[in-house]
Motif scaffolding. Sequence first.
Motif, PDB file in Angstrom:
ATOM      1  N   HIS A   1      -7.036  -2.952  12.193  1.00 49.69           N
ATOM      2  CA  HIS A   1      -6.653  -1.972  11.170  1.00 49.69           C
ATOM      3  C   HIS A   1      -5.363  -2.358  10.448  1.00 49.69           C
ATOM      4  CE1 HIS A   1      -3.249  -0.130  13.314  1.00 49.69           C
ATOM      5  NE2 HIS A   1      -3.954  -0.238  14.395  1.00 49.69           N
TER       6      HIS A   1
ATOM      7  N   ASP B   1       1.816   4.181  22.304  1.00 49.56           N
ATOM      8  CA  ASP B   1       0.352   4.140  22.297  1.00 49.56           C
ATOM      9  C   ASP B   1      -0.175   3.519  21.005  1.00 49.56           C
ATOM     10  OD1 ASP B   1      -0.310   7.615  21.314  1.00 49.56           O
ATOM     11  OD2 ASP B   1       0.958   6.056  20.462  1.00 49.56           O
ATOM     12  N   ALA B   2       0.698   2.790  20.300  1.00 45.64           N
ATOM     13  CA  ALA B   2       0.337   2.040  19.091  1.00 45.64           C
ATOM     14  C   ALA B   2       0.019   2.926  17.900  1.00 45.64           C
ATOM     15  CB  ALA B   2      -0.825   1.076  19.349  1.00 45.64           C
TER      16      ALA B   2
ATOM     17  N   LEU C   1      -8.315  -7.919   3.032  1.00 42.37           N
ATOM     18  CA  LEU C   1      -9.694  -7.496   3.235  1.00 42.37           C
ATOM     19  C   LEU C   1     -10.546  -7.855   2.023  1.00 42.37           C
ATOM     20  CD1 LEU C   1     -11.067  -5.960   5.533  1.00 42.37           C
ATOM     21  CD2 LEU C   1     -10.738  -3.876   4.227  1.00 42.37           C
TER      22      LEU C   1
ATOM     23  N   ASP D   1     -10.574   0.671  13.361  1.00 43.64           N
ATOM     24  CA  ASP D   1      -9.424   1.443  13.816  1.00 43.64           C
ATOM     25  C   ASP D   1      -9.420   1.460  15.320  1.00 43.64           C
ATOM     26  OD1 ASP D   1      -9.672   3.716  11.116  1.00 43.64           O
ATOM     27  OD2 ASP D   1      -8.032   2.342  11.550  1.00 43.64           O
TER      28      ASP D   1
ATOM     29  N   VAL E   1     -22.184  -4.122  13.357  1.00 42.02           N
ATOM     30  CA  VAL E   1     -21.747  -5.096  12.355  1.00 42.02           C
ATOM     31  C   VAL E   1     -22.150  -6.515  12.750  1.00 42.02           C
ATOM     32  CG1 VAL E   1     -19.694  -6.169  11.360  1.00 42.02           C
ATOM     33  CG2 VAL E   1     -19.839  -3.709  11.537  1.00 42.02           C
TER      34      VAL E   1
ATOM     35  N   ARG F   1       0.858  -1.173   0.000  1.00 44.85           N
ATOM     36  CA  ARG F   1       0.000   0.000   0.000  1.00 44.85           C
ATOM     37  C   ARG F   1       0.896   1.224   0.000  1.00 44.85           C
ATOM     38  NH1 ARG F   1      -5.404   1.446   2.039  1.00 44.85           N
ATOM     39  NH2 ARG F   1      -5.283   3.674   2.354  1.00 44.85           N
TER      40      ARG F   1
ATOM     41  N   ASP G   1      -5.169  -4.277   2.518  1.00 47.32           N
ATOM     42  CA  ASP G   1      -6.300  -4.126   1.604  1.00 47.32           C
ATOM     43  C   ASP G   1      -6.574  -5.405   0.828  1.00 47.32           C
ATOM     44  OD1 ASP G   1      -5.220  -0.770   0.855  1.00 47.32           O
ATOM     45  OD2 ASP G   1      -6.638  -1.493   2.351  1.00 47.32           O
TER      46      ASP G   1
ATOM     47  N   GLN H   1     -15.698  -5.819   8.183  1.00 51.03           N
ATOM     48  CA  GLN H   1     -15.403  -4.433   8.570  1.00 51.03           C
ATOM     49  C   GLN H   1     -14.046  -4.356   9.220  1.00 51.03           C
ATOM     50  OE1 GLN H   1     -17.720  -1.626   8.668  1.00 51.03           O
ATOM     51  NE2 GLN H   1     -16.132  -0.304   9.503  1.00 51.03           N
ATOM     52  N   ARG H   2     -13.271  -3.396   8.776  1.00 50.22           N
ATOM     53  CA  ARG H   2     -11.964  -3.152   9.403  1.00 50.22           C
ATOM     54  C   ARG H   2     -12.152  -2.075  10.455  1.00 50.22           C
ATOM     55  NH1 ARG H   2      -7.053  -2.032   5.424  1.00 50.22           N
ATOM     56  NH2 ARG H   2      -8.588  -0.645   4.502  1.00 50.22           N
TER      57      ARG H   2
ATOM     58  N   ARG I   1      -6.950   0.793  18.944  1.00 47.37           N
ATOM     59  CA  ARG I   1      -5.610   0.584  19.482  1.00 47.37           C
ATOM     60  C   ARG I   1      -5.422  -0.863  19.903  1.00 47.37           C
ATOM     61  NH1 ARG I   1      -3.126   0.975  24.595  1.00 47.37           N
ATOM     62  NH2 ARG I   1      -5.217   1.007  25.476  1.00 47.37           N
TER      63      ARG I   1
ATOM     64  N   LEU J   1     -19.619  -0.157  16.748  1.00 40.27           N
ATOM     65  CA  LEU J   1     -19.400  -0.924  15.515  1.00 40.27           C
ATOM     66  C   LEU J   1     -19.684  -2.406  15.740  1.00 40.27           C
ATOM     67  CD1 LEU J   1     -16.250   0.505  13.754  1.00 40.27           C
ATOM     68  CD2 LEU J   1     -18.419  -0.003  12.708  1.00 40.27           C
TER      69      LEU J   1
ATOM     70  N   LYS K   1      -9.682   6.290   3.005  1.00 36.70           N
ATOM     71  CA  LYS K   1      -9.544   4.916   3.473  1.00 36.70           C
ATOM     72  C   LYS K   1     -10.933   4.339   3.702  1.00 36.70           C
ATOM     73  CE  LYS K   1      -6.888   2.071   6.537  1.00 36.70           C
ATOM     74  NZ  LYS K   1      -6.402   1.841   7.862  1.00 36.70           N
ATOM     75  N   ARG K   2     -11.185   3.189   3.066  1.00 40.50           N
ATOM     76  CA  ARG K   2     -12.488   2.563   3.193  1.00 40.50           C
ATOM     77  C   ARG K   2     -12.343   1.291   4.013  1.00 40.50           C
ATOM     78  NH1 ARG K   2     -11.937   5.010  -1.507  1.00 40.50           N
ATOM     79  NH2 ARG K   2     -13.666   6.219  -2.327  1.00 40.50           N
ATOM     80  N   ASN K   3     -13.187   1.127   5.023  1.00 42.24           N
ATOM     81  CA  ASN K   3     -13.058  -0.018   5.914  1.00 42.24           C
ATOM     82  C   ASN K   3     -14.054  -1.114   5.647  1.00 42.24           C
ATOM     83  OD1 ASN K   3     -10.858   0.877   7.357  1.00 42.24           O
ATOM     84  ND2 ASN K   3     -12.084   2.155   8.688  1.00 42.24           N
ATOM     85  N   ARG K   4     -14.955  -0.896   4.715  1.00 42.27           N
ATOM     86  CA  ARG K   4     -15.944  -1.927   4.419  1.00 42.27           C
ATOM     87  C   ARG K   4     -15.818  -2.250   2.930  1.00 42.27           C
ATOM     88  NH1 ARG K   4     -21.932  -2.156   6.975  1.00 42.27           N
ATOM     89  NH2 ARG K   4     -20.772  -1.712   8.867  1.00 42.27           N
ATOM     90  N   PRO K   5     -15.159  -3.341   2.578  1.00 42.35           N
ATOM     91  CA  PRO K   5     -14.914  -3.604   1.158  1.00 42.35           C
ATOM     92  C   PRO K   5     -16.166  -4.084   0.447  1.00 42.35           C
ATOM     93  CG  PRO K   5     -14.116  -5.416   2.468  1.00 42.35           C
ATOM     94  CD  PRO K   5     -14.614  -4.396   3.431  1.00 42.35           C
TER      95      PRO K   5
END
Lengths: 168, 245
Positions: free
Chosen positions: B74, A25-26, B81, B98, B132, A2, B78, B95-96, B100, B128, A74-78
């Motif tokens: 996260h 904190d990641a 996914l 975000d 979901v 990516r 891609d 669903q991805r 920690r 979520l 950025k899309r999180n639901r493909p």
Amino acid sequence: MRLEFCWFCSSKIYPGHGIQFVRNDAKIFRFCRSKCHKNFKMKRNPRKVKWTKAYRRLHGKDMTKDSTFELERKRNRPERYDRNVMENTLKAIKKIDKIRHDRAADHIAQRWKPKAAKERREARKELEQSISLIKAPLAIQAQEPAITVPKIKVKVPKQQTLEQPMEE
Amino acid sequence: MATRLQFENNCEVGVFSKLTNAYCLVAIGGSESFYSIYEYELADVIPVVKTSIAGTRIIGRACAGNKNGLLVPHTTTDQELQHLRNSLPDSVVVQRIDERLNALGNHIACNDHVALAHTDLDRKTEELIADVLGVEVFRTTIAGNILVGTYCALSNRGGMVHPHTSIEELDELSTLLQVPLVAGTVNRGSDLIAAGMTVNDWTAFCGSDTTATELSVIENVFKLRKAQPSAIVDEMRKSLIDSYV
């Protein structure tokens, strides 16, 4: 694979380049080159560093609000793979990129536009006022009686005469 | 019916696979015998999908899901996914998130109706999950452990929790989840229940170290065999737990 964006300068990071730093904190910080990495370690704020995209966008030097930016997020639901959709998306990406590029160039051209007019105005004024540096006003008067050159007044200080008689 | 198996000589099958009522995810890189056991049990009924998450094989602990949806961290690429989306049926929402706390399988224990969540999860993540997965979310601890996803294996018909869970807590969780619960172990006394086994409504997979007693407890609480009187489960509980904490 990516293509990420540099946290500091917002440029694209291609594979094989740069450093990623993961904080406790990641939160992940990606840098495109050691210049950005070193600036980050110096705790510089990219919004105050002139050559970064963050600064340019904040100070209105680059285009910020445009509908072309909505494609690249950025899309999180493909969605399920569909060949036609993929084909159309690829065509759209090319087109939208070109449009965004043109609009960004327009934005910068708009910023530079008032400069030409201002320069012309200032040049005209300078021409009127300081033409005497180039050609004597009487000469201009003689050649082209139509032009009136503004008279220049020069202040001469009063000469102090020597009161002392010459010593013999 | 509970099956015993290993992934590359490791008994923690709940780490390398994720089993739900609508699909099964398995890690890549194992021997074909690992997949063949899953496929033998499940191939006609639900899709068995080989995948990685964030390039790793610990998919069972990284993602959380039920028949309605699948939540991935996260760090999922891609391509992974997209592969999940293409392989899973359309009824499952991928669903991805975000968040920690990345290892969603360790932080979320869920079945098709209710989910237990880690106490420190984000509010947005909780919403979520509810959206979901279509579940009601409860932030709890199990035997004082916040990693509810590891210490609890849940299906629609029963659940198994950490062996040191007290009776009161068992009853409390049981009323919350509306399923019978038992405190037990897997893989010869390992208290990491969900890491050692994976279960859905009609089948379960455990590590090969699981003793026959543990296996029979699992089959009874998750109702994998024909209906058994619940007295047997209670009797088993008494014989298995020697001290209540």
